[in-house]
Design an enzyme around this catalytic site. Sequence first.
Site, short mmCIF file in Angstrom:
data_model
loop_
_atom_site.label_atom_id
_atom_site.label_comp_id
_atom_site.label_asym_id
_atom_site.label_seq_id
_atom_site.Cartn_x
_atom_site.Cartn_y
_atom_site.Cartn_z
CG ASN A 61 -3.29 -2.71 7.13
OD1 ASN A 61 -3.16 -2.40 5.94
ND2 ASN A 61 -4.37 -3.31 7.59
CE LYS A 97 -3.75 -2.35 2.51
NZ LYS A 97 -4.66 -2.29 3.68
CD GLU A 157 -8.68 -9.17 -3.60
OE1 GLU A 157 -7.52 -9.60 -3.36
OE2 GLU A 157 -9.52 -8.94 -2.71
CG HIS A 193 -5.14 -6.40 -0.28
ND1 HIS A 193 -6.35 -6.47 0.35
CD2 HIS A 193 -5.20 -7.27 -1.33
CE1 HIS A 193 -7.14 -7.32 -0.31
NE2 HIS A 193 -6.47 -7.82 -1.34
CE1 TYR A 242 -9.19 -3.08 0.42
CE2 TYR A 242 -8.42 -1.14 -0.76
CZ TYR A 242 -8.17 -2.22 0.08
OH TYR A 242 -6.91 -2.42 0.59
#
Length: 140
Positions: free
Chosen positions: A118, A11, A132, A121, A51
């Site tokens: 965080n 990310k 995805e 993913h 998402y």
Amino acid sequence: MSSEKTLILVKPDGVRRGLVGEVISRIEDKGYHITALRMLQADRELLQQHYAEHEGKVFYEPLIEFMESGPIVALVAEGNRVIEGFRALAGTTDPTSAAPGTIRGDLARDQGTKVVQNIVHGSDSPESAAREIAIFFKGN
Ligand code: DAT
Ligand code: MG
């Protein structure tokens, strides 16, 4: 048993902090194979697809904004049970309580933001992985 695939993202917080190599090393050190890799600036449309399951949640808009705040790295990793295996390497969603030894536990913490930042993913099921991978690697 045929080998499994998962979609992994580093990310924007991970890219900004120079942790792309660290994340890739942990994936490779575990023994998984990286079979596709690209760096991109994700646009809103792509992130909304990725998402979709979180649409309507309080953190959805902050999540989309965070994910479009800078470049990300998308990769496909392969190996037996890689979906479960990478989720174990990543650690639990909340980095404050993620176990030391995991990517999130070692490299992230609460930043006081509306969305949890965080580092990574990882797909959570074979169905999510197929969906995805098709979003980030069209035609692969
Ligand atoms: P994961 O990334 O561990 O699969 P998720 O799919 O439930 O977690 O959520 C996607 C991301 O959204 C997650 O990595 C961080 C953020 N997030 C999840 N739950 C949150 C919450 N309750 N508050 C703020 N951000 C959250
Ligand atoms: Mg998830």
